[in-house]
Motif scaffolding. Structure first.
Motif, short mmCIF file in Angstrom:
data_model
loop_
_atom_site.label_atom_id
_atom_site.label_comp_id
_atom_site.label_asym_id
_atom_site.label_seq_id
_atom_site.Cartn_x
_atom_site.Cartn_y
_atom_site.Cartn_z
N SER A 95 -10.93 -45.17 -85.11
CA SER A 95 -12.74 -45.37 -86.11
C SER A 95 -13.41 -44.81 -86.30
O SER A 95 -14.34 -44.51 -87.38
CB SER A 95 -12.75 -46.97 -86.21
OG SER A 95 -12.05 -47.92 -86.19
N ILE A 96 -13.17 -43.30 -84.70
CA ILE A 96 -15.22 -42.41 -85.19
C ILE A 96 -15.30 -41.64 -86.24
O ILE A 96 -16.08 -41.89 -86.82
CB ILE A 96 -15.08 -41.83 -83.54
CG1 ILE A 96 -14.69 -43.10 -82.92
CG2 ILE A 96 -16.01 -40.49 -84.04
CD1 ILE A 96 -15.01 -41.76 -81.49
N PRO A 97 -14.76 -41.01 -86.35
CA PRO A 97 -14.36 -39.87 -88.18
C PRO A 97 -14.97 -41.37 -88.98
O PRO A 97 -15.89 -40.50 -89.95
CB PRO A 97 -13.20 -40.02 -89.01
CG PRO A 97 -12.14 -39.76 -87.20
CD PRO A 97 -12.86 -40.90 -86.41
N THR A 98 -14.96 -42.24 -88.87
CA THR A 98 -15.27 -43.19 -90.23
C THR A 98 -16.91 -43.76 -90.53
O THR A 98 -17.47 -43.89 -91.67
CB THR A 98 -14.20 -44.01 -90.70
OG1 THR A 98 -14.56 -44.85 -89.84
CG2 THR A 98 -12.81 -44.06 -91.09
N ILE A 99 -17.38 -43.45 -89.13
CA ILE A 99 -18.81 -44.37 -88.56
C ILE A 99 -19.74 -43.65 -89.33
O ILE A 99 -20.59 -43.84 -89.96
CB ILE A 99 -18.29 -44.28 -87.42
CG1 ILE A 99 -18.09 -45.27 -86.88
CG2 ILE A 99 -19.85 -44.10 -87.01
CD1 ILE A 99 -18.27 -45.36 -85.03
N PHE A 100 -19.21 -41.99 -89.34
CA PHE A 100 -20.55 -41.57 -90.21
C PHE A 100 -20.99 -41.57 -91.25
O PHE A 100 -21.78 -41.83 -91.67
CB PHE A 100 -20.43 -39.62 -89.27
CG PHE A 100 -20.34 -39.54 -88.02
CD1 PHE A 100 -20.86 -39.76 -87.26
CD2 PHE A 100 -18.73 -38.88 -87.18
CE1 PHE A 100 -21.07 -39.15 -86.18
CE2 PHE A 100 -18.65 -39.01 -86.02
CZ PHE A 100 -19.88 -38.94 -85.34
N GLY A 101 -19.33 -41.72 -92.03
CA GLY A 101 -19.70 -41.75 -93.18
C GLY A 101 -20.63 -43.30 -93.97
O GLY A 101 -20.50 -43.63 -95.03
N TYR A 102 -19.74 -43.80 -92.88
CA TYR A 102 -21.11 -45.60 -92.96
C TYR A 102 -22.43 -45.48 -92.99
O TYR A 102 -23.02 -46.18 -93.54
CB TYR A 102 -20.36 -46.24 -91.47
CG TYR A 102 -18.49 -47.07 -92.60
CD1 TYR A 102 -18.66 -48.23 -93.52
CD2 TYR A 102 -17.52 -47.26 -91.55
CE1 TYR A 102 -17.38 -48.23 -94.22
CE2 TYR A 102 -16.19 -47.31 -91.58
CZ TYR A 102 -15.78 -48.53 -93.05
OH TYR A 102 -14.51 -48.83 -93.67
#
Length: 235
Positions: free
Chosen positions: A14-21
């Protein structure tokens, strides 16, 4: 339990999506404050609605003084694609009970769906509640944190677009698309590129003739149908 479908693996993936969120939810918080809403009101919108495009649509319609019925209808149309995504995910969670499937569908987002579809490339088409629910929880918490951060910063930042925050969600999806293409060993790469190009072309053309709220779901239906036909005829 499959070692590839654990809470630990879900958090890591999930880490890659965290920055987008963080980027898009912070932008929403800033825009919410700039529109005259309190920090509490902005945060409640994220807690209760939890859908970036719907939240921005709701925000704009509330500022414009639109009727509640119109706002509800617009929210449904904007987020109607989730019906398709939930149906797809449910096909991989047949071993789970109805309550768990409803919970997954309730917190499902474009990003968690993309992660799930990428994950099945490495798990022999298997998903489970533990992995998917963890992804959803991480996404939900991150969204709330980003919204609160944006609401606090809203008093100091007048235009989030100047910081490029509005591009965060686009950048995240480009990354997820890349991971999906390189990770899927079952589909021919040429076929995948063709479908991607068709989807881009459809999005461009349909944006001209359809309301933005309907473009995503129409492109999804047409793109999937064309992809299936091309696969069976040429590949």
């Amino acid at each position: 339990m499959d070692t590839y479908l654990t809470k630990k693996s879900a958090i890591k993936e999930s880490i890659p999506t965290i920055f987008g969120y963080i980027g898009i939810s912070t932008a929403f918080g800033i825009i919410g404050k700039a529109s005259g809403f309190s920090t509490l009101e902005v945060c409640l919108m994220s807690i209760l609605i939890y859908a970036g495009s719907v939240q921005l649509t709701t925000l704009n319609m509330l500022v414009a003084g639109s009727p509640i019925a119109s706002i509800v209808l617009a929210a449904f149309l904007v987020n109607s694609r989730v019906i398709l995504m939930s149906t797809t995910v449910a096909g991989y969670l047949k071993q789970e009970n109805l309550k768990r499937n409803i919970l997954i569908g309730t917190f499902l987002t474009d990003e968690s769906f993309a992660l799930g579809m990428n994950k099945i490339n490495y798990t022999n088409d298997k998903l489970n509640f533990t992995w998917f629910n963890t992804v959803n929880i991480v996404s939900y918490i991150t969204w709330q944190v980003g919204t609160l951060l944006g609401a606090v910063l809203g008093s100091f930042i007048a235009d989030p677009k100047k910081l490029g925050l509005d591009f965060a969600i686009v950048a995240m999806f480009i990354g997820l698309l890349y991971l999906q293409v390189i990770g899927d060993k079952k589909l021919n790469k040429v076929l995948q590129v063709i479908v991607i190009l068709i989807s881009f072309a459809l999005t461009y053309l349909l944006t001209i003739i359809l309301p933005a709220n309907l473009v995503v779901i129409v492109v999804t239906l047409i793109g999937c149908s064309l992809g299936m036909v091309i696969k069976h005829v040429f590949f």
